[in-house]
Each structure stands twice: as structure tokens, then as C-alpha cells.
Scaffold this motif. Sequence first.
Motif, PDB file in Angstrom:
ATOM      1  N   LYS A 179      71.429  22.405 -40.358  1.00 46.39           N
ATOM      2  CA  LYS A 179      71.761  23.482 -39.419  1.00 46.39           C
ATOM      3  C   LYS A 179      70.574  23.828 -38.517  1.00 46.39           C
ATOM      4  O   LYS A 179      70.746  24.108 -37.330  1.00 46.39           O
ATOM      5  CB  LYS A 179      72.181  24.731 -40.192  1.00 46.39           C
ATOM      6  N   HIS A 199      79.121  22.030 -34.155  1.00 44.44           N
ATOM      7  CA  HIS A 199      79.470  22.150 -35.570  1.00 44.44           C
ATOM      8  C   HIS A 199      80.854  21.541 -35.781  1.00 44.44           C
ATOM      9  O   HIS A 199      81.835  22.261 -35.962  1.00 44.44           O
ATOM     10  CB  HIS A 199      79.453  23.650 -35.938  1.00 44.44           C
ATOM     11  N   SER A 221      82.159  27.107 -41.508  1.00 40.83           N
ATOM     12  CA  SER A 221      81.809  26.588 -42.826  1.00 40.83           C
ATOM     13  C   SER A 221      82.899  26.919 -43.838  1.00 40.83           C
ATOM     14  O   SER A 221      83.438  28.027 -43.845  1.00 40.83           O
ATOM     15  CB  SER A 221      80.498  27.209 -43.295  1.00 40.83           C
ATOM     16  N   LYS A 225      86.635  21.271 -43.105  1.00 37.84           N
ATOM     17  CA  LYS A 225      86.188  20.139 -42.292  1.00 37.84           C
ATOM     18  C   LYS A 225      86.094  18.852 -43.116  1.00 37.84           C
ATOM     19  O   LYS A 225      86.519  17.794 -42.681  1.00 37.84           O
ATOM     20  CB  LYS A 225      84.810  20.415 -41.647  1.00 37.84           C
ATOM     21  N   ASP A 248      80.518  17.465 -40.405  1.00 32.83           N
ATOM     22  CA  ASP A 248      79.886  18.758 -40.132  1.00 32.83           C
ATOM     23  C   ASP A 248      79.267  18.904 -38.744  1.00 32.83           C
ATOM     24  O   ASP A 248      79.336  19.971 -38.170  1.00 32.83           O
ATOM     25  CB  ASP A 248      78.803  19.034 -41.193  1.00 32.83           C
TER      26      ASP A 248
HETATM   27 MN    MN Z   1      78.829  23.420 -41.633  1.00 32.33          MN
END
Ligand code: MN
Length: 565
Positions: A179, A199, A221, A225, A248
Motif C-alpha cells: 500500500k 487499488h 479491502s 477482490k 489488489d
Molecule cells: Mn487491498
Amino acid sequence: MTRQALNTGEMIELNPDLSPGCLLHRSDVNDVARVEDLTFICSGKREDAGPTNNWMAPSEAYDRLGRIFDGSMKGRTMYVIPYLMGPEGSPFSRVGVELTDSLYVALSMRIMTRAGRVAMDRLAVDGSGAPGTAAGFVRGLHSKADLDPRKRFICHFPEDQAIWSVGSGYGGNALLGKKCFALRIASHLGRLEGWMAEHMLLIGVEAPDGEVTYIAGAFPSACGKTNLAMLEAPLSQRGYRVWTLGDDIVWMHVGEDGRLWAINPEAGFFGVAPGTSYRTNPNAMRTVQRDTIFTNVLEAPNRTVWWEGMSDPPGHGADWRGRPWTPGNGDKGAHPNSRFTVPAANCPTLSPHWDAPMGVPVSAILFGGRRAKVAPLVYESFDWAHGVYVGASMASETTAAAAGQVGVVRRDPMAMLPFCGYNMGDYFAHWLEMGRRLTRPPKVFHVNWFRTDDRGQFLWPGFGDNLRVLRWIVDRCHGRAGAVETAIGFLPTLGDIDLDGLDLSEATIGELLRIDRGAWLEDLRDQTAFFTRFGERLPRAILERLQGTVARLSGQAYHGPASPA
Ligand code: MN
Ligand code: SAT
């Protein structure tokens, strides 16, 4: 290094016969998720971090964190991890170096990134490595220090291409390639250099005739995904398959052909464990059979792992804190944000093009979140700029991936709220600008797998059956599927989605595709309040698209999906 981690107890070896190469790690009980409150963008000017980021002046951040770092690694081994984000030989790949006192982080970075020689070779080829140049590297400094949440800070210095993270050893706080670099620093670089760090998952949907259509999808999040990235087609959809390229993050560039080309900068998956099963995500289960680091899951007596939603629980075990556990003792066996860390190469559905240096051309972008109400199953934006508005106005219920309350609806533009390394108003402008450079832009869709009925039950089966929605999306991209124009975008009509073999009533399908005008108008008021926060930095186009939606929704009666306009 693995042997060392086993000796220190940082890692527990799992059953070599049942889970070869697999390790279990338990993080500190106060250190189990990303900490958004303690994450800062340290740009020279506060306005450049924008209203959605925490900001700290660079000098203050270097000073405050410097004092926590001071002596924090005393007596520990410091690991120096050069790593490459992106495929070897790709002009879009970037180098980072992370210094850390965590062996868990070092072992995890070896899975999540291309660490070691490839990164060193790349630096040697590119030159001095001066920060601020494409040939430079992102400098990451990380220390667990004493894992005290009061001395925990995740600071980003976009102008210095530097990341300082202290006081946490978990996930996105500590694996700085993910991230911190691939989203927060990279989004800043992308804006300067004319590309995008997003993302998003990345998949190829293959039709029975062999045609593969690439789709990137932004979801917050812990909103599925990884499940979507590894989707297995249900029996009724024989002949279709989904190829996995990433789960991601994508970096996307404008190709010479005017299309948007995407690479996955990562080399592994850091997926949410709870809920993952042979029913919900068989390919993830196959992926984690070997060479996987599990964090904060339950350890079963035969030294395999278990988590809620995987299968029937073992009779007893050691929970994520390492305490004796039995089913029904009132505690979760696995932490809700427990994870598996596994090389992409383990994934049976990994696309042969997943590490292609130029990436793959993206035909569709999906935006989606968890919305019990309001958002229909799927709709398509009118054009790129409208798609940018659809992404910018995204909202989702919060999950256990970040510390804080779970299940609260919040606005999360492009699923980037916690990850945009600069002012989000400028970020929307950058999206619009990218659209001007794309002569063949992807179509933009919004999906919602999480709509519920009055009793809180999900209306849509989700998981493998999401392929049915992907097929409509693919067919829209190729000009083959029908749709009806509504106030919010194009929706499929009842006959446009293949529902063969699904046990859904017409009423349920109608509800999935229904636009609740009252709820939408209320949501538009919340959007307006949110966008107002950006003041002058909000592009006019976003406001215009919002106002257009208000006008269309209030001015006309909605024609439902069963009665095409
Ligand atoms: Mn993520
Ligand atoms: O940020 S993490 O890498 O810990 C996982 C996520 O929130 O997507």
C-alpha cells in the motif's frame, strides 16, 4: 531465514506432509490491521495531502518518527530488502529498498515482491538510483520498535519517494512495497508522469471461443477482490474461465494504441482468510496448499490451519492469539483480518500473461463496494467522465481490514480513500485527464454483489455466479449485449444476463436491478456533502455529473429494468 524464524518462534512450522512449506505467524494482539488514523501523507503543503488524508509536515514527521526509530533496532538484525515492483524487464516496474528489523516482513516481502537480485540488477542498469528519477528507488524504513500503538506511525514522503513506518509489524503497515509504495507513493508518481496506480484486481475473462477480455476492478479491502480474481465458473457456465493476473493493485499506462494497459506490480497475494473455502474460492484454497505464510489463523491439532467459513471446525485448536480454543467457546478461532501470504505462481488460474512486461489491455473497469441497499447489481456508465464520477462517488461498508468500526457506510472513491498519496480532488482531475489521452478507453461499470433483502439476506449468490455479470460486461465491451438507459447509467434488462440454472425469483432479480429513487436522492445528498470537502480542487465535471444525476432522477419516473424505455 526461515530456520531462524522457526528458532526465534516468530514462525511456526505447519505439518510438512499436509501443508508443505507453510508457516504460521501470530502478530501482536494490538497489531492486526492497517491503521488509517496513524497513516500520514507528509507533503510539503497540507493542501497537497487533501481533506481525506492525515497530514504531517515532513520536518515534523522525520523528527517525531526519528526519535522513535532511534535505538529501536538495537540488538536486532536489520534486513536490507531490495525489491522490484512489476515484472522483470518491464519499463513500468520500479525499485524499492526496505530496511526492516522484522524477519516476518523480510520473509513476506520475498513472496509479495520480486526481491533480491532482480531489483539490484535493475538498479545497476538504471544508474545512480537518485530519488525523484525513474531510475531511482523508493526508500523504505521500517521498525517494529516496541509495537506500542501510541508510538505507531506510517508516514509517506511523496516528494522524497520515502516511507517511514514504525511500531507495527502487520500487513500494509509493514510490507512497504504494497500500500505504501505501490499505491500511495506510486499514485503520486503516476500523476506526475501520466499513469495510474490503482487499488484494483486484474483478470482475463475467456469465452468459449478463446477470446480473452481483460477487466480491472476497484473494491475496498476485504470486499471480495481475491475471490473475483480467482473466480471459478459454475457448471452452467461451462466454456468460460477467468484468468488471474492480480488481486489488489494495478499500474496502468496509456498504450500506443490508445488503450489502457495494466500490470500487476506485486508477485503474491495477501488475501483475507476467513470465508475462503472450496465453495467460495476453490482456486485460493488450491493456491495456499503449499509455501504459504498464514497470519493470525487457528492452528488445528494436526498442525494445519483453519479459519471461520473454511469447513467444519476441528474439535479444538490454538486460536489466533495462541490460546486453547474449542468451537463455540465464544471466541473466533481466526482473527477477522487473518491473512494468507502466497506467491502468485501457486495460483492454478494464473494467466500466462500475468508478468508480461507491457501488461494487458483493459477493456472494462469495475467499481464496487459492499452496499446492502441503494446500488443495483450492475450498471454501466455513460462515458469515461461519467465513469470517473461513478468511481468518485463510490461508497462501501467498512471491513476488518482496517482498525475501527466495521459495517459503517463511508464514501471510498475508487476504493482509494486510504491509499491515495495526494489530494483526491487532484486525483479525480488526473482520472479525467487520463481519459482525454485514451482514444479507446475502457468502459466503466459499477457492481454490487452485496445487496440484501429486508431480513438482511444477500439477494445475489455471488462468488462463481458473478461470472454471469462479467459476461454481460464483456458483451457490452464488444457491443453484443442489450441494456436500458436509466438515470444512473445503462442497466441490463431481465433477458440480458444469463440466469440459467440459478434459483432466483423474478421478484428477486427485479429487486437486484431496481433503482430506489428515494434512497438514491438521499445518497446524492451525502455525495454532495463529501465532494464539497474538496473545494476548489474538485473538477467541475464531477459536480456536473452529480447534478445531472439529480436532475434525471428527480425529473423523470424511473422505468424499471423489466420495461425498457
Ligand atoms: Mn487491498
Ligand atoms: O493493507 S493490507 O495490505 O494490510 C490489506 C488491505 O487492507 O487491503
